[in-house]
Write an enzyme that holds these catalytic residues in place. Sequence first.
Site, mmCIF file in Angstrom:
data_model
loop_
_atom_site.group_PDB
_atom_site.id
_atom_site.type_symbol
_atom_site.label_atom_id
_atom_site.label_comp_id
_atom_site.label_asym_id
_atom_site.label_seq_id
_atom_site.Cartn_x
_atom_site.Cartn_y
_atom_site.Cartn_z
ATOM 1 N N GLU A 71 29.866 81.609 48.076
ATOM 2 C CA GLU A 71 28.859 82.178 47.893
ATOM 3 C C GLU A 71 28.187 83.191 47.074
ATOM 4 O O GLU A 71 26.918 83.397 47.758
ATOM 5 C CB GLU A 71 28.804 82.135 49.569
ATOM 6 C CG GLU A 71 28.955 80.657 49.991
ATOM 7 C CD GLU A 71 28.560 80.502 51.601
ATOM 8 O OE1 GLU A 71 29.305 81.710 51.836
ATOM 9 O OE2 GLU A 71 27.848 79.657 52.798
ATOM 10 N N HIS A 90 25.617 88.276 54.297
ATOM 11 C CA HIS A 90 25.533 86.688 55.161
ATOM 12 C C HIS A 90 26.410 86.358 56.525
ATOM 13 O O HIS A 90 27.475 86.738 55.993
ATOM 14 C CB HIS A 90 25.671 85.802 53.633
ATOM 15 C CG HIS A 90 25.855 84.740 54.111
ATOM 16 N ND1 HIS A 90 24.536 84.044 54.149
ATOM 17 C CD2 HIS A 90 26.648 83.270 54.435
ATOM 18 C CE1 HIS A 90 25.153 82.746 55.279
ATOM 19 N NE2 HIS A 90 26.138 82.319 54.761
ATOM 20 N N HIS A 92 26.988 83.951 59.539
ATOM 21 C CA HIS A 92 26.763 82.450 60.781
ATOM 22 C C HIS A 92 26.649 82.880 62.152
ATOM 23 O O HIS A 92 27.107 82.192 62.753
ATOM 24 C CB HIS A 92 27.818 81.568 59.927
ATOM 25 C CG HIS A 92 28.640 80.977 59.139
ATOM 26 N ND1 HIS A 92 29.110 80.341 58.466
ATOM 27 C CD2 HIS A 92 27.731 81.388 58.149
ATOM 28 C CE1 HIS A 92 29.096 79.824 57.030
ATOM 29 N NE2 HIS A 92 28.413 80.789 56.639
ATOM 30 N N TYR A 117 10.205 96.157 65.536
ATOM 31 C CA TYR A 117 11.655 95.806 64.875
ATOM 32 C C TYR A 117 11.814 94.563 64.199
ATOM 33 O O TYR A 117 12.235 94.625 62.756
ATOM 34 C CB TYR A 117 12.920 96.168 65.830
ATOM 35 C CG TYR A 117 12.517 97.859 65.795
ATOM 36 C CD1 TYR A 117 13.096 98.842 65.192
ATOM 37 C CD2 TYR A 117 11.917 97.948 67.810
ATOM 38 C CE1 TYR A 117 12.815 100.784 65.555
ATOM 39 C CE2 TYR A 117 12.436 99.576 67.694
ATOM 40 C CZ TYR A 117 12.426 100.271 67.135
ATOM 41 O OH TYR A 117 12.086 101.855 67.466
ATOM 42 N N HIS A 157 23.146 76.483 58.740
ATOM 43 C CA HIS A 157 23.389 77.360 58.213
ATOM 44 C C HIS A 157 23.848 78.996 58.776
ATOM 45 O O HIS A 157 24.915 79.086 59.408
ATOM 46 C CB HIS A 157 23.535 77.827 56.539
ATOM 47 C CG HIS A 157 24.601 78.107 55.721
ATOM 48 N ND1 HIS A 157 25.333 77.776 53.986
ATOM 49 C CD2 HIS A 157 25.568 79.050 56.013
ATOM 50 C CE1 HIS A 157 25.689 78.137 53.958
ATOM 51 N NE2 HIS A 157 26.471 79.169 54.201
#
Length: 205
Positions: A71, A90, A92, A117, A157
């Site tokens: 990725e 990134h 999951h 926030y 994802h």
Amino acid sequence: MTPEREAIIAAARSLFQRGLTHGSTGNLSVRVGDRVLVTPTGSSLGTVEAPDLSLIDLNGAHVHGPKASKEAFLHAALLRARPQANAVVHTHSTYAAAVSCMDGLDPQDALPPLTAYFAMRVGRLPLLPYFAPGDHGLERTAEDMARTHSALLLSNHGPIVAGATLGAAMDAIEELEETAKLFLLLQGLRTRPLTPEQRSALEPG
């Protein structure tokens, strides 16, 4: 160990130890001049070491070190789209990944601004169409959307966030995860998100 490598390893350990990644999921990157340091393919953020990091260019091409995460092209895409950003995270993470699987979300604004926030650190969160992990078909879509959004949610994802610093990207992705948790906890209950005016006053740049 360079400061950039040290920062990536510290962030990786933090994410893994707090359950924001699991197994070999998740990847991080930091811009170094016109190159990008990124975690390698098949690695766990709980055990990756500084010499394991890969170096790619801003087109996602491998430059040095082990093979980059499959990725890594997404990291390069976000950094191309956001010259002011210097890091990408990134994950999951459970709650954000769960939200990414829900039907009926607004693709332009997947999570409501439940807290100040979230509005400050994330802003609006687009939901990108589903692509299999590593599918370069996502690259153009992600780059185009990242020009106006620092955080994206990948369908079925998980989230990916760019920040001016690695610390800022970490703060944003953690805020996104906590807001996803709140969103799921509040399903079926009446909520009172920030008003459009309150939100606009807080949203980043």
